[in-house]
Design an enzyme around this catalytic site. Structure first.
Site: not given
Length: 264
Positions: A14-16, A18, A141, A154
């Site tokens: 998920g590194s495209t 943020g 988080s 979440y």
């Protein structure tokens, strides 16, 4: 501290955009051959091109695959059989009242935020163990320990990651492989800007909206601002290095002092 990751291969899910994009950029800057990941080929190729333009000497490539699914993960494994550094960054979030979260939504959050990282870790850990070196990080988080009322689903998935990372760390005891969770605080990303607007409205200028969000919804923060992605990435790069060889099974906080505990 001069961190040199030359000769290491890193994969950041998920590194495209943020935090993931910045983590990937920082790992590449430290010398690691770094793989960008996202679901869409066009987006992955675009980010790879952008990062290569920013760092002409870096070794950066990409794999388009949805690692929240077994088929997507298999695509990654075929293209990249081994990695030295795995950053389980993929995650989704959105505010929703707890009693309105249906079972389908709960299941999706579990698959994206938890199972994707478990799937990647289970595949890559044996190779790291056999080579006697490896680094795995789960992006958790502050919501893991301070469950937000506006997005319980979440928060619960991030709580799970703390247990998952600790368990895998125990499985790698004595092997030279470390596994950690990074507890990121409220961070300034594109998605968080949308989240802030959803909670405080579109009328205020961004700087004022950010202040109002922190005051109303994250009052425990000791920095009293959103954290920048680079600040999270600095911890990840350190944990990926030789300097962090005795740090494993931990939950490392980059939360701006938001979590009101001395020990996580």
């Amino acid at each position: 501290m001069n961190i040199d990751l030359s000769g290491r291969t890193a994969f950041v899910s998920g590194s495209t955009q943020g935090i993931g994009r910045v983590i990937a950029a920082r790992l590449a800057a430290a010398g690691a051959t770094t793989m960008i990941n996202g679901r869409g080929t066009e987006r992955v190729e675009s980010v790879v091109a952008e990062l290569r333009a920013e760092q002409p000497d870096a070794r950066i490539d990409g794999i388009a695959a949805d690692v929240a699914t077994p088929a997507g993960a298999a695509t990654v494994f075929e293209a990249l059989p081994e990695v030295d550094i795995l950053v389980n960054n993929l995650g989704i979030f959105a505010p929703q009242p707890a009693l309105e979260i249906d079972e389908e939504t709960w299941q999706r959050y579990w698959e994206v935020n938890v199972l994707s990282g478990i799937r990647l870790t289970r595949h890559y850990l044996p190779g790291m163990r056999d080579r006697g070196w490896g680094r795995v990080q789960f992006m958790a988080s502050d919501s893991a320990v301070v469950i937000p009322a506006e997005m319980v689903h979440y928060g619960v998935t991030k709580t799970a990651l703390l247990g998952v990372s600790r368990g895998f760390a125990k499985a790698m005891a004595g092997t030279g492989v470390t596994v950690n969770a990074v507890i990121a605080g409220p961070t300034h990303t594109e998605g968080v800007e949308e989240f802030v607007r959803a909670l405080v409205g579109d009328e205020l200028p961004w700087e004022r909206a950010q202040v109002e969000f922190m005051r109303r919804h994250r009052p425990n923060s000791l920095v009293e601002r959103l954290i920048e992605p680079e600040e999270i990435a600095n911890m990840v790069v350190y944990l990926s290095s030789e300097y962090a060889s005795a740090t494993t099974g931990g939950a490392l906080r980059v939360d701006g002092g938001y979590v009101d505990n001395i020990v996580p």
